[in-house]
Structure formats: structure tokens, C-alpha cells
Scaffold this motif. Structure first.
Motif, PDB file in Angstrom:
ATOM      1  N   HIS A  29       0.838  -1.208   0.000  1.00 35.74           N
ATOM      2  CA  HIS A  29       0.000   0.000   0.000  1.00 35.74           C
ATOM      3  C   HIS A  29       0.872   1.256   0.000  1.00 35.74           C
ATOM      4  O   HIS A  29       0.632   2.203  -0.771  1.00 35.74           O
ATOM      5  N   GLU A  84      -0.966  -4.422  -4.748  1.00 36.05           N
ATOM      6  CA  GLU A  84      -1.607  -4.101  -3.473  1.00 36.05           C
ATOM      7  C   GLU A  84      -2.961  -4.795  -3.356  1.00 36.05           C
ATOM      8  O   GLU A  84      -3.287  -5.370  -2.310  1.00 36.05           O
ATOM      9  N   ALA A 101      -7.907  -1.030   1.796  1.00 34.33           N
ATOM     10  CA  ALA A 101      -6.624  -0.355   1.941  1.00 34.33           C
ATOM     11  C   ALA A 101      -6.667   0.702   3.043  1.00 34.33           C
ATOM     12  O   ALA A 101      -5.682   0.911   3.764  1.00 34.33           O
TER      13      ALA A 101
END
Length: 288
Positions: A29, A84, A101
Motif C-alpha cells: 500500500h 496491493e 486499503a
């Protein structure tokens, strides 16, 4: 006891798996954010160079190269976001719940206390590791089975009694009967139990050796990462200073495009290395 020890070991391994999944997702991330910021900076630089090309201040090849590098950075950012997303999906599967996220906290460097002495670390592991305890209990179980099969050579003792009438007199009889193992000595069961005991003992010895080596290796890895913590801690700051200085110098004409691009790549590499170091340091501490 052995089932409980196996269960405890599986729980510990699950905790490590989830911890690694979270750390890798958090690192991906932050790396995606870094390369996205770099892509935006290169896009802005490409627009500036496009204007400079029209004004005749730089060669057309310079403008083309800047544009090419900006597009390449955009594609790198897309791949980073994809990576990610895949790691977030893996983490969600491990947890059994969807993880976004935005739920990932910032990846922070762990505190790294002094490593324990090697002998103390091995002794502690031998006393507390549930996987080794499970092997010890398996040996004890196999030994009990062998003892039971050896006792099974002798048949069960039977108590017999009754009455009978002989010559007009009533008499009673009481006796004890026990079959002698002349032909059936339970050889097959005894040999199988003995083999299971040898197998359990060998697995225990192998687990003990593997435990000792894994503890020593984990400690060595932990110490090596701990020794580099000061250098790793300054990676982000040095990378930021490098790239900002390079961009200003390029705009002022003190740096070539090639030198600027080298600085951009070096900065991303440094930030990537810093995040990977944090992941490795956290895992080294947890595993130790």
C-alpha cells in the motif's frame, strides 16, 4: 495432550501467516503511494519539458524521453496498485473478512531489543515449543501402546467355578484358567507397536534438531537486521532529499535528464528497501 499441543502450534503458525500477510499488504500500500507520487511528479516534469521543447530551450529528444519516462512511471503505478489489491485479497482470505486499503495502518519500524543468548533461546524453545511437545507426547503414546501389546502376550485370566453331583454327594469347584501363548504370541501387534515407537522417536529427534537449527538461524537473521536499523531508518529522509534536490537542479539546468532519472529510480529503490526492511524486521522479531 498431543492434540492440544498440535492445535496450539497451528494457532501460532496461523498468527505468523496473518502477520506476514498484513505486513506485506501494508508495505505494498505504501509503495503504491510512493510510485503514484513519482508518476505524478514525472507527468508534471513532462509537461514542463514539452513547453521547453516548443520554446527551443531543450532538444526534442529530451522532451520525448521525459514523456516516455512519465508514461512508464504511470504503468509502474498501475502494477503497484494491482499488487496491493492482490495482497489485500490474500489477507482478506486469511482473516475471513474483507480488508480495505484504508484499514491498513502505516507501516512502522519495530522496536528491536537485544537478542537472547543462543543457548538460552534454544533451551526456551525446547521447553515451550508446542510442536516439540506434540512429538514428545507422540513418543509417550507409542511407548504405552508397545507396553500394552507386550502384556497382550498373556491371555486374560479367567475365574471358573461350579457344582456337580458325584456318587450322591454335591461338590463345588473353583479354578483359575489362563491360556498359555504357545502358538499365538501377538507377534504382529508387538512388532507394529515397536515400529511405531521407533518412528515416533525418530520424528521427535528430527524435530528437536530442526528446532535448534531454526532458532539459531532466526536469531542470526534478527541480529543482522537489528545491526542495520540505523541505516534503514534514514532511507526515506535521504530519498526525499535526493529526489527533491534533483528535480530542482534539473529545472534550473544544473542536472541532465539522465541524472534526474537515476535519482528518481534511486529514491524509489531506497523507499522500497526501507519498507522491505520493516517487513523483514517485524517478521524476524515475531519468528524469534
Amino acid at each position: 495432550g498431543r492434540v492440544q499441543a498440535d492445535l496450539q502450534h497451528e494457532r501460532r503458525m496461523a498468527e505468523l501467516t496473518v502477520a506476514r500477510g498484513w505486513l506485506e499488504a501494508a508495505s505494498a500500500h505504501e509503495l503504491a503511494r510512493v510510485v503514484t507520487e513519482q508518476a505524478a511528479a514525472l507527468q508534471e516534469l513532462a509537461r514542463v519539458d514539452s513547453t521547453r521543447v516548443r520554446e527551443g530551450l531543450v532538444a526534442e529528444a529530451v522532451g520525448l524521453r521525459t514523456s516516455l519516462e512519465a508514461d512508464r512511471a504511470r504503468m509502474t503505478a498501475v502494477r503497484a496498485r494491482q499488487s496491493e489489491g492482490e495482497l489485500l485479497l490474500t489477507l482478506s482470505r486469511q482473516l475471513g473478512a474483507t480488508v480495505q486499503a484504508a484499514q491498513l495502518a502505516s507501516l512502522m519500524a519495530p522496536g528491536l531489543p537485544d537478542a537472547p543468548d543462543s543457548l538460552l533461546a534454544v533451551e526456551t524453545a525446547q521447553r515451550g515449543r508446542p510442536d516439540l511437545l506434540a512429538r514428545e507426547l507422540a513418543v509417550a503414546e507409542a511407548r504405552k501402546r508397545l507396553s500394552a501389546e507386550q502384556r497382550g502376550v498373556l491371555g486374560e485370566v479367567q475365574l471358573q467355578g461350579g457344582t456337580k453331583e458325584t456318587g450322591g454327594f454335591m461338590t463345588g469347584q473353583l479354578g483359575v484358567a489362563m491360556p498359555l501363548p504357545l502358538f499365538n504370541r501377538n507377534n504382529g501387534a508387538r512388532e507394529r507397536a515397536a515400529g511405531e515407537l521407533r518412528e515416533a522417536q525418530l520424528l521427535h529427534d528430527d524435530a528437536r534438531r530442526a528446532l535448534q537449527l531454526s532458532v539459531i538461524r532466526a536469531r542470526q537473521h534478527y541480529v543482522a537486521l537489528r545491526d542495520t536499523r540505523e541505516a534503514a531508518a534514514s532511507f526515506d529522509a535521504r530519498a526525499t532529499t535526493l529526489v527533491q534536490s534533483a528535480r530542482i537542479a534539473y529545472r534550473e539546468g544544473h542536472l541532465t535528464l539522465t541524472e534526474l532519472l537515476d535519482a528518481e529510480r534511486a529514491a524509489v529503490d531506497a523507499r522500497t528497501a526501507h519498507r522491505q526492511w520493516m517487513v523483514d524486521a517485524w517478521m524476524a522479531r515475531l519468528e524469534l
